[in-house]
Design an enzyme around this catalytic site. Sequence first.
Site, short mmCIF file in Angstrom:
data_model
loop_
_atom_site.label_atom_id
_atom_site.label_comp_id
_atom_site.label_asym_id
_atom_site.label_seq_id
_atom_site.Cartn_x
_atom_site.Cartn_y
_atom_site.Cartn_z
NE ARG A 7 40.67 3.84 39.60
CZ ARG A 7 41.50 4.67 38.95
NH1 ARG A 7 42.60 5.08 39.54
NH2 ARG A 7 41.23 5.04 37.72
NE ARG A 14 48.20 20.80 35.78
CZ ARG A 14 47.60 20.04 34.88
NH1 ARG A 14 47.24 18.80 35.20
NH2 ARG A 14 47.34 20.49 33.67
NE ARG A 30 35.89 16.60 33.86
CZ ARG A 30 35.57 17.90 33.91
NH1 ARG A 30 34.39 18.29 33.47
NH2 ARG A 30 36.40 18.77 34.40
CE1 TYR A 32 39.39 20.40 30.16
CE2 TYR A 32 38.23 18.29 30.27
CZ TYR A 32 39.39 19.03 30.36
OH TYR A 32 40.58 18.40 30.60
CD GLU A 42 49.36 23.56 34.69
OE1 GLU A 42 48.15 23.71 34.93
OE2 GLU A 42 49.82 22.57 34.07
CG ASP A 70 38.95 14.35 28.29
OD1 ASP A 70 39.60 15.26 28.82
OD2 ASP A 70 38.27 13.53 28.94
NE ARG A 84 39.92 30.57 36.94
CZ ARG A 84 40.33 31.49 37.81
NH1 ARG A 84 39.85 32.73 37.76
NH2 ARG A 84 41.23 31.19 38.73
#
Length: 382
Positions: free
Chosen positions: A176, A278, A172, A347, A299, A349, A248
């Site tokens: 670049r 994070r 995912r 999962y 987190e 979005d 999780r």
Amino acid sequence: MKARLMMVGAGLSGAVLARQCAQAGYDVTVVDARPHVAGNCHTARDADTGVMVHTYGPHIFHTDDDGVWDYVQRFATFMPYKNQVKTTVAGKVYSLPVNLHTINQFFGTAMRPDEARDFVAAQTSNIPDPQTFEEQALAFVGPDLYAAFFKGYTEKQWGTSPANLPASILKRLPLRFNYDDNYFFHRHQGMPRDGYTALVAQILDHPGITVKLETVFDPTEADQWDHVFWSGPLDGFFDYKLGRLGYRTLDFELFRANGDWQGCAVMNHPDADVAHTRISEHKHFSPWEKHDKSVLYREFPRACGPDDIPYYPIRLAEEKSLLADYVALAQTASNVTFVGRLGTYRYLDMDVTIREALDLADTFLAARTAGTPAPRFSKAPL
């Protein structure tokens, strides 16, 4: 008499389905065990600072689906937002996703795009069909970038070695060879100006919809409704009779600061000796607002227990085997459709969640008109 529909869960799936069905003339009741709508994308103003807080962790809206983008803008004003994630590795800060700046900074070079592409390619392993996260990473960026930016973060996030995780998790993420540090590549990106809870509340604002919060739905009462849409845990509908699907969860450690604490919305911490994954500084999710004080969260991922909020479905071999058993059990149920992230154990979005709810509403309404059975799942879990 109007057909009566039950939507279990006032998140995006339940809200969009409720709105579409109510507009088609159905009498819809939406229940949620929590004291608010919007599920895990719930936002609320912090009383001390006025900062709009993403209560269950950061949510950034991004999509290439023009229909979904048009849909959400009917209910909220979206402000421009670019997700520019940073990461602290061995005491130095880099930008994510891995891009030309990251590569040059990490290796102490000043390569052009074609040079960096060849440089990284020379480090990668020749693995024609990567099966695990680790194999994908070694074929994707090579051992050094993998060890610095992916290995430790992934081990903390999932509680297991990347060698045990599917390659699809890493696929995912972009790589670049220019200086573009926009985490997403979708054409439409933004934040609802007044938060996600206001967005969902507007979707639910229809005379054909009744919302009941702090209300637990009993699956044994499903036959009292013309149809039930269940966006809770798939295994929970069956009272976990076959066992619990693995997730999780996240623990959030709140702290506050004056001024600007880290200079960005999200700072990853992939080093293995740092317990958290994070830190999110929430005022940066609303850059059009100005706040003197700041609200931040560290987190900490861990295994999800029975009383925890499930965040990420694990979907390894053991979980997929149990999932197959629950899918078979679901096919024997009547009068219910399983929807969304928890109902299909995937999962998702936010834009995909909305698209699936819109498509399911069309399918359901067409089935009712034709007198045919409604689908058992919004999307096949397996």
